[in-house]
Design an enzyme around this catalytic site. Sequence first.
Site, PDB file in Angstrom:
ATOM      1  N   SER A 158       0.811  -1.301   0.080  1.00 55.02           N
ATOM      2  CA  SER A 158       0.022  -0.141  -0.008  1.00 55.02           C
ATOM      3  C   SER A 158       0.771   1.322  -0.051  1.00 55.02           C
ATOM      4  O   SER A 158       0.385   2.302  -0.643  1.00 55.02           O
ATOM      5  CB  SER A 158      -1.014  -0.202   1.180  1.00 55.02           C
ATOM      6  OG  SER A 158      -0.275  -0.404   2.385  1.00 55.02           O
ATOM      7  N   HIS A 207       1.423   4.983   3.953  1.00 57.46           N
ATOM      8  CA  HIS A 207       0.536   5.616   3.104  1.00 57.46           C
ATOM      9  C   HIS A 207       1.011   7.236   2.566  1.00 57.46           C
ATOM     10  O   HIS A 207       1.341   7.545   1.409  1.00 57.46           O
ATOM     11  CB  HIS A 207      -0.785   5.420   3.416  1.00 57.46           C
ATOM     12  CG  HIS A 207      -1.300   4.053   3.569  1.00 57.46           C
ATOM     13  ND1 HIS A 207      -2.560   3.774   4.140  1.00 57.46           N
ATOM     14  CD2 HIS A 207      -0.713   2.959   3.507  1.00 57.46           C
ATOM     15  CE1 HIS A 207      -2.832   2.573   4.059  1.00 57.46           C
ATOM     16  NE2 HIS A 207      -1.491   1.917   3.621  1.00 57.46           N
TER      17      HIS A 207
END
Length: 289
Positions: A208, A265
């Site tokens: 991610s 992220h």
Amino acid sequence: MSAVAVLRLPLAVDLSGFVKLLQRMQVPHRVSEEAGEQVLWAPAEISEDVRSLYERFPAGDPDQQLDIPLGQTFKRPGFAEQLKHARATGFILLLSLIVGGLTFLGENLETLRWLTFLDFRVIGEYIQFTPLADSLAAGQWWRLITPMLIHFGILHLAMNGMWYWELGRRIESRQGSINLIGLTLLFSLVSNYAQFVWSGPTLFGGLSGVLYGLLGHCWIFQLLAPNPAYRLPRGVLVMMLVWLLVCMSGLISLIGFGQIANAAHLSGLLIGCFTGLLGGLYNRRKLAV
């Protein structure tokens, strides 16, 4: 059939080779000039197919090596055909699948410990982590990168794999396999280290952080040097950014979906925006020369 704008490109981009390829394939199309851009129009029913073809062959087929009989109905390339032009993307996904199988999606701790950012050992119900400096001194530099291959659960792997396939092959088609691998490793390094600094000794993993890097790269690159390969649907960009904010709010963890690697992220997105800025400025300057 209604026509839609498939490509919007700067006037400096040479579309003649691609137009000849469309003519050879007998694909209905037209090119117009609007607001300082050249616009390629095609029937709505095949617009995605035409866009996909441009991603693969932006210069057309000057040597006429493609075996495309005139009059043949244009079809979206199958997965095997797409994979030929996205080998680096497929390679990273294959590694993720292999690691997922070897680690039983995070349940095989004995195998998992060789790929985590910090080495560890299980003592009763507790995990004791080895300092990063000790692992690096022992030559285990791969730990800075390999957490991107670790996934905890089939949904985690499936969602990350789907987005990496979508974003990775866009970059590979535009900038090549080596650049995609380089960006993937850079985004993994930055996001993994940021997560470690933010959360301390914990278990984390997944693509991610890399995905947000690829997203930021495509986003900023496209703003500076428009190219159909990097043109993401606005809804996708908004959804990913909203998801980032929701995760950072703590709501996702609060309702029982586990801990989210928010630092990975956010840092991935920031470094991706930076590489997109550099790449976009470089390509913009090339077009202006």
